[in-house]
Design an enzyme around this catalytic site. Structure first.
Site, PDB file in Angstrom:
ATOM      1  N   GLU A  72       7.259 -14.875 -11.023  1.00 28.44           N
ATOM      2  CA  GLU A  72       7.009 -13.645 -10.660  1.00 28.44           C
ATOM      3  C   GLU A  72       6.157 -12.478 -11.704  1.00 28.44           C
ATOM      4  O   GLU A  72       5.000 -11.906 -11.530  1.00 28.44           O
ATOM      5  CB  GLU A  72       7.936 -12.676 -10.149  1.00 28.44           C
ATOM      6  CG  GLU A  72       8.048 -12.708  -8.615  1.00 28.44           C
ATOM      7  CD  GLU A  72       9.149 -11.988  -8.070  1.00 28.44           C
ATOM      8  OE1 GLU A  72       9.111 -11.461  -7.177  1.00 28.44           O
ATOM      9  OE2 GLU A  72      10.568 -11.733  -8.654  1.00 28.44           O
ATOM     10  N   LYS A  77       5.928  -4.554  -4.177  1.00 22.74           N
ATOM     11  CA  LYS A  77       7.363  -4.281  -3.923  1.00 22.74           C
ATOM     12  C   LYS A  77       7.800  -4.431  -2.551  1.00 22.74           C
ATOM     13  O   LYS A  77       8.809  -4.882  -2.252  1.00 22.74           O
ATOM     14  CB  LYS A  77       7.586  -3.024  -4.442  1.00 22.74           C
ATOM     15  CG  LYS A  77       9.140  -2.492  -4.520  1.00 22.74           C
ATOM     16  CD  LYS A  77       9.828  -3.007  -5.738  1.00 22.74           C
ATOM     17  CE  LYS A  77      11.098  -3.060  -5.412  1.00 22.74           C
ATOM     18  NZ  LYS A  77      12.023  -4.231  -6.245  1.00 22.74           N
ATOM     19  N   CYS A 109       0.777  -1.195  -0.141  1.00 23.70           N
ATOM     20  CA  CYS A 109       0.211  -0.115   0.046  1.00 23.70           C
ATOM     21  C   CYS A 109       0.930   1.197   0.213  1.00 23.70           C
ATOM     22  O   CYS A 109       1.936   1.216   0.534  1.00 23.70           O
ATOM     23  CB  CYS A 109      -0.786   0.096   1.172  1.00 23.70           C
ATOM     24  SG  CYS A 109      -2.081  -1.010   1.281  1.00 23.70           S
ATOM     25  N   ASN A 154      -2.096   1.917   5.995  1.00 26.23           N
ATOM     26  CA  ASN A 154      -1.248   0.924   5.546  1.00 26.23           C
ATOM     27  C   ASN A 154      -0.776   0.129   6.557  1.00 26.23           C
ATOM     28  O   ASN A 154      -0.331   0.537   7.755  1.00 26.23           O
ATOM     29  CB  ASN A 154       0.148   1.324   4.777  1.00 26.23           C
ATOM     30  CG  ASN A 154       1.115   0.500   4.419  1.00 26.23           C
ATOM     31  OD1 ASN A 154       0.805  -0.711   4.226  1.00 26.23           O
ATOM     32  ND2 ASN A 154       2.210   0.861   3.885  1.00 26.23           N
ATOM     33  N   GLY A 155      -1.274  -1.354   6.614  1.00 28.71           N
ATOM     34  CA  GLY A 155      -1.075  -2.031   7.850  1.00 28.71           C
ATOM     35  C   GLY A 155      -2.232  -3.033   8.029  1.00 28.71           C
ATOM     36  O   GLY A 155      -3.047  -3.281   7.055  1.00 28.71           O
ATOM     37  N   LYS A 186      12.037 -15.088 -10.811  1.00 32.48           N
ATOM     38  CA  LYS A 186      11.837 -14.055 -11.784  1.00 32.48           C
ATOM     39  C   LYS A 186      10.687 -14.514 -12.738  1.00 32.48           C
ATOM     40  O   LYS A 186       9.802 -13.721 -12.721  1.00 32.48           O
ATOM     41  CB  LYS A 186      13.006 -13.719 -12.333  1.00 32.48           C
ATOM     42  CG  LYS A 186      14.220 -12.666 -11.663  1.00 32.48           C
ATOM     43  CD  LYS A 186      13.794 -11.428 -11.286  1.00 32.48           C
ATOM     44  CE  LYS A 186      12.884 -11.280  -9.964  1.00 32.48           C
ATOM     45  NZ  LYS A 186      13.499 -11.371  -8.630  1.00 32.48           N
ATOM     46  N   HIS A 235      16.244 -36.535  -7.831  1.00 39.09           N
ATOM     47  CA  HIS A 235      15.420 -36.981  -6.927  1.00 39.09           C
ATOM     48  C   HIS A 235      13.870 -36.571  -6.709  1.00 39.09           C
ATOM     49  O   HIS A 235      13.211 -36.625  -5.973  1.00 39.09           O
ATOM     50  CB  HIS A 235      16.011 -36.754  -5.436  1.00 39.09           C
ATOM     51  CG  HIS A 235      17.352 -37.406  -5.199  1.00 39.09           C
ATOM     52  ND1 HIS A 235      17.342 -38.826  -5.033  1.00 39.09           N
ATOM     53  CD2 HIS A 235      18.539 -36.978  -5.199  1.00 39.09           C
ATOM     54  CE1 HIS A 235      18.854 -38.985  -4.817  1.00 39.09           C
ATOM     55  NE2 HIS A 235      19.366 -37.786  -5.242  1.00 39.09           N
ATOM     56  N   TRP A 290      -2.889  -2.580  -1.723  1.00 39.18           N
ATOM     57  CA  TRP A 290      -2.620  -4.077  -1.707  1.00 39.18           C
ATOM     58  C   TRP A 290      -3.455  -4.644  -0.640  1.00 39.18           C
ATOM     59  O   TRP A 290      -2.941  -4.635   0.417  1.00 39.18           O
ATOM     60  CB  TRP A 290      -1.285  -4.151  -1.607  1.00 39.18           C
ATOM     61  CG  TRP A 290      -0.654  -5.488  -1.950  1.00 39.18           C
ATOM     62  CD1 TRP A 290      -0.287  -6.245  -3.013  1.00 39.18           C
ATOM     63  CD2 TRP A 290      -0.377  -6.742  -1.026  1.00 39.18           C
ATOM     64  NE1 TRP A 290       0.050  -7.460  -3.196  1.00 39.18           N
ATOM     65  CE2 TRP A 290       0.103  -7.768  -1.744  1.00 39.18           C
ATOM     66  CE3 TRP A 290      -0.616  -6.935   0.220  1.00 39.18           C
ATOM     67  CZ2 TRP A 290       0.247  -9.349  -1.059  1.00 39.18           C
ATOM     68  CZ3 TRP A 290      -0.440  -8.105   0.950  1.00 39.18           C
ATOM     69  CH2 TRP A 290      -0.006  -8.991   0.302  1.00 39.18           C
ATOM     70  N   ARG A 294       3.797  -0.199  -4.873  1.00 39.35           N
ATOM     71  CA  ARG A 294       3.588  -0.521  -3.685  1.00 39.35           C
ATOM     72  C   ARG A 294       2.229  -1.479  -3.563  1.00 39.35           C
ATOM     73  O   ARG A 294       2.107  -2.139  -2.397  1.00 39.35           O
ATOM     74  CB  ARG A 294       3.916   0.336  -2.449  1.00 39.35           C
ATOM     75  CG  ARG A 294       5.110   0.946  -2.355  1.00 39.35           C
ATOM     76  CD  ARG A 294       4.934   2.147  -1.259  1.00 39.35           C
ATOM     77  NE  ARG A 294       4.690   1.476   0.018  1.00 39.35           N
ATOM     78  CZ  ARG A 294       5.503   1.260   0.877  1.00 39.35           C
ATOM     79  NH1 ARG A 294       6.838   1.781   0.635  1.00 39.35           N
ATOM     80  NH2 ARG A 294       5.571   0.901   2.093  1.00 39.35           N
ATOM     81  N   GLU A 311      16.761 -18.034  -7.979  1.00 38.39           N
ATOM     82  CA  GLU A 311      16.217 -16.541  -8.275  1.00 38.39           C
ATOM     83  C   GLU A 311      15.873 -16.459  -9.657  1.00 38.39           C
ATOM     84  O   GLU A 311      14.712 -15.870 -10.000  1.00 38.39           O
ATOM     85  CB  GLU A 311      17.641 -15.600  -8.037  1.00 38.39           C
ATOM     86  CG  GLU A 311      17.379 -14.361  -8.658  1.00 38.39           C
ATOM     87  CD  GLU A 311      16.109 -13.443  -7.748  1.00 38.39           C
ATOM     88  OE1 GLU A 311      15.495 -13.825  -6.941  1.00 38.39           O
ATOM     89  OE2 GLU A 311      15.871 -12.244  -8.190  1.00 38.39           O
TER      90      GLU A 311
HETATM   91  C1  G6P Z   1       8.566  -8.522  -1.943  1.00 39.69           C
HETATM   92  C2  G6P Z   1       9.026  -8.020  -3.225  1.00 39.69           C
HETATM   93  C3  G6P Z   1      10.383  -8.877  -3.745  1.00 39.69           C
HETATM   94  C4  G6P Z   1      11.638  -8.693  -2.698  1.00 39.69           C
HETATM   95  C5  G6P Z   1      10.766  -9.243  -1.027  1.00 39.69           C
HETATM   96  C6  G6P Z   1      11.746  -8.754   0.220  1.00 39.69           C
HETATM   97  O1  G6P Z   1       8.094  -9.925  -1.984  1.00 39.69           O
HETATM   98  O2  G6P Z   1       8.100  -8.510  -4.219  1.00 39.69           O
HETATM   99  O3  G6P Z   1      11.041  -8.537  -4.871  1.00 39.69           O
HETATM  100  O4  G6P Z   1      12.554  -9.465  -2.854  1.00 39.69           O
HETATM  101  O5  G6P Z   1       9.674  -8.449  -1.077  1.00 39.69           O
HETATM  102  O6  G6P Z   1      11.806  -7.305  -0.014  1.00 39.69           O
HETATM  103  P1  G6P Z   1      13.124  -6.647   0.777  1.00 39.69           P
HETATM  104  O7  G6P Z   1      12.794  -5.187   0.556  1.00 39.69           O
HETATM  105  O8  G6P Z   1      13.058  -6.810   2.119  1.00 39.69           O
HETATM  106  O9  G6P Z   1      14.340  -6.995  -0.090  1.00 39.69           O
END
Ligand code: G6P
Length: 606
Positions: free
Chosen positions: A486, A601, A2, A100-101, A483, A502, A74, A27, A479
């Site tokens: 996501e 984010k 948010c 937000n929260g 990616k 396995h 969000w 956000r 990773e």
């Molecule tokens: C969210 C984002 C990810 C990020 C993760 C941790 O899930 O979408 O891209 O890696 O948070 O965020 P941070 O700001 O703690 O690295």
């Protein structure tokens, strides 16, 4: 998670709030809204979907207001809808609030308020807080907010306006960030600086349990118990250009390209050639000398960089290292004895689980050091020290440049430990030389992007993909898979190449693209055997290999070459083709790269 922004001043609030919302859209983006005070009445515009929907509503209205609050959501409580979108008005329409929260005890509060005539029309926890503030509001808005906040359990970053007070916005924080921007006869309040950096660079950050009362010309910060709190004004050291797309189609692509510079920024001024080590002023010498065990905790992409860090610390410095998801660490009973040091990694510095893990580690008596990108973020402020990545604002929801910067910093930390313990001067120099060559190598990879674009075209219709890597490149495989899922919504799994037999090997057939990180290392032969296993099941192997390895072409359908570099440095390079591949697959599938569905984010709720 948010985004919130507020404005009070002498200009047209609508355009400033919409501009702020657009910069915060990363956000959260399932619904948005704006509340403005005009001639003693609230004008509220909300819509499900992106900010552009609210903008359309507002473009049809002429509103004269220089005070307002806005929100991009969000969803946590209540599905994304117009009614659940913020701002929320209290039932008697005297109070407007963005939040937000999460308010954990909202059900009981809702019931109590209903019995006093304050009905809720949405499913949100936030509307209950608007009602609660109104219930306490007589003529002192700050006091009403203070009293209401004492009744709630949970987390919040809030902005509040009262219908009969067009000269004040109240902000408060507990768990979700709030920053105040100080302008000339105008003030801004937001969940992060990107919303306001166009207008001012002088800011104060609220700490937990602090309230700010903002008027056009001044601000006053107090604690929840009404004591005055003096705050230092800080200057933001980056510019609006850092948060525009700069000619790229998407933030993600821009940020992938920025890695030429951001990796350099991570080591700039931190290399000590005389001693063949790193200079990291944010971590005391004593830590490097006395630490017996390291725990690294983080979420998402930052967690995968932590896994790379584990290999680095154990291999280079022989320090036993454990990596744990912050969300697990906080509720386990982690054993932290004398000699254990905890590192937390967070791009945003605001991730709720990582922050909670940090606090848990401190509660258990450990020193905690941070690797964060956002200067002044909560995690940066609550740690005992640490290292900034200096990667500049990362807007694309799928993290890219933060990952390579974090690994660069982890490498510097491991080098600092290792050189004080066991590593030779010569080996230290070799690592430094590899580091300074990285920007050049990254450039080379980026120049070959077209090859990845073609590969993406070829495989964009796949419904599953497998990413394999070994040793220090196993987290890179994780990773790469993250990616892809996501941003393209293709199911992807990252696996240690040898572990594939396995389980995941059962999935391999002629439709399964398998991306294998097969760059030069002392286990390359083992990785080649794993490729053979995939090939034998008709899997379609795409290898990431080191320049000059021609023989690998015979085994793989496609090969993408990366420049030669020390194995322990290779994750920084190897992840870049995977980022680009995921990006181009997502574009090919018509996905919204910078705002993938359901993600945000910065996740500032548990
Ligand atoms: C969210 C984002 C990810 C990020 C993760 C941790 O899930 O979408 O891209 O890696 O948070 O965020 P941070 O700001 O703690 O690295």
């Amino acid at each position: 998670m948010c985004g919130i922004v507020g404005y009070i001043g002498h200009k047209n609030a609508t355009s400033i709030l919409l501009d702020g919302l657009k910069r915060l859209e990363y956000r959260g983006y399932d619904s948005a809204g704006v509340a403005l005070l005009e001639n003693g009445d609230f004008r509220v515009f909300k819509e499900k979907g992106k900010i552009v929907e609210v903008e359309k509503l507002l473009s049809k209205k002429k509103i004269h207001s220089s005070i307002g609050i806005a929100h991009t959501r969000w969803a946590t409580h209540g599905e994304p809808s117009k009614i659940n979108a913020h701002p929320h008005l209290s039932f008697d329409k005297r109070i407007a609030l963005v939040h937000n929260g999460i308010i954990e005890n909202y059900r009981i509060l809702k019931k109590n308020l209903q019995s006093k005539g304050f009905q809720s029309i949405s499913d949100t926890d936030s509307e209950v807080l608007a009602n609660l503030i109104s219930y306490y509001y007589q003529n002192d808005l700050e006091e009403a907010v203070r009293r209401a906040l004492k009744d709630i359990n949970g987390t919040y970053g809030i902005l509040v306006m009262a219908k009969d007070n067009p000269n004040m916005i109240i902000g408060a924080r507990h768990g979700s960030p709030i920053v105040v921007g100080i302008g000339e006869k105008e003030m801004f309040v937001a969940s992060d600086v990107s919303a306001i950096v166009t207008y001012t660079k002088s800011v104060i950050y609220l700490d937990d349990n602090e309230i700010v009362a903002v008027t056009q010309n001044e601000y006053r910060t107090t604690s929840l118990s009404a004591y005055t709190v003096e705050k230092d004004i800080q200057e933001i050291d980056w510019d609006i250009d850092d948060i525009t797309k700069g000619g790229f189609d998407h933030y993600m692509l821009k940020e992938i390209h920025e890695q030429v510079d951001t990796v350099q920024n991570a080591f700039r001024g931190r290399l000590n050639w005389d001693e063949a080590t790193a200079k990291l002023g944010g971590i005391p010498e004593e830590v490097f000398l006395t630490t017996e065990r390291v725990i690294i905790t983080a979420c998402g992409t930052s967690y995968y960089s932590a896994l790379v860090g584990e290999y680095l610390l154990e291999e280079l410095a022989e320090i036993p290292t454990e990596v744990e998801y912050a969300s697990e660490f906080r509720y386990r009973s982690p054993i932290i004895k004398k000699g254990t040091v905890v590192f937390v990694i967070s791009q945003s510095g605001e991730t709720a689980d990582t922050l909670a893990a940090l606090r848990e580690a401190k509660r258990k008596g450990s020193k905690v050091y941070g690797i964060t990108n956002v200067v002044g973020s909560t995690i940066a402020r609550e740690t005992d020290g640490g290292v900034y990545t200096h990667a500049g604002p990362e807007i694309g929801v799928a993290s890219t440049k933060a990952f390579t910067s974090q690994i660069t910093i982890l490498l510097l930390i491991a080098l600092s430990f290792a050189r004080r313990r066991r590593m030779s001067h010569q080996r230290g120099l070799e690592i430094l030389r590899n580091l300074v060559n990285l920007p050049h190598s990254i450039k080379q990879i980026l120049e070959n992007s077209n090859k990845l674009k073609q590969l993406a075209k070829k495989h964009a219709k796949s419904s599953n993909m497998l990413f394999l890597g070994r040793h220090i490149n196993y987290p890179v495989a994780l990773e790469g898979a993250l990616k892809l899922k996501e941003i393209s919504y293709i199911h992807a799994e990252g696996y240690p190449a040898a572990e594939m037999k396995h389980g995941p090997i059962a999935l391999i057939d002629e439709n399964m693209p398998v991306i294998v990180i097969a760059t030069d290392s002392n286990i390359l032969e083992k990785v080649i055997s794993n490729i053979q296993e995939v090939k034998a099941r008709k899997g379609r192997v795409i290898a990431i290999a080191t320049e000059g390895n021609h023989s690998i072409q015979e085994l793989c359908e496609d090969v993408f070459y990366v420049p030669k570099v020390l194995d322990i440095v290779s994750p920084i390079l190897n992840v870049i083709p995977l980022q680009l591949f995921a990006y181009y697959v997502a574009v090919e599938r018509g996905c919204e790269v910078d705002q993938p569905r359901n993600l945000a984010k910065s996740v500032t709720v548990e």
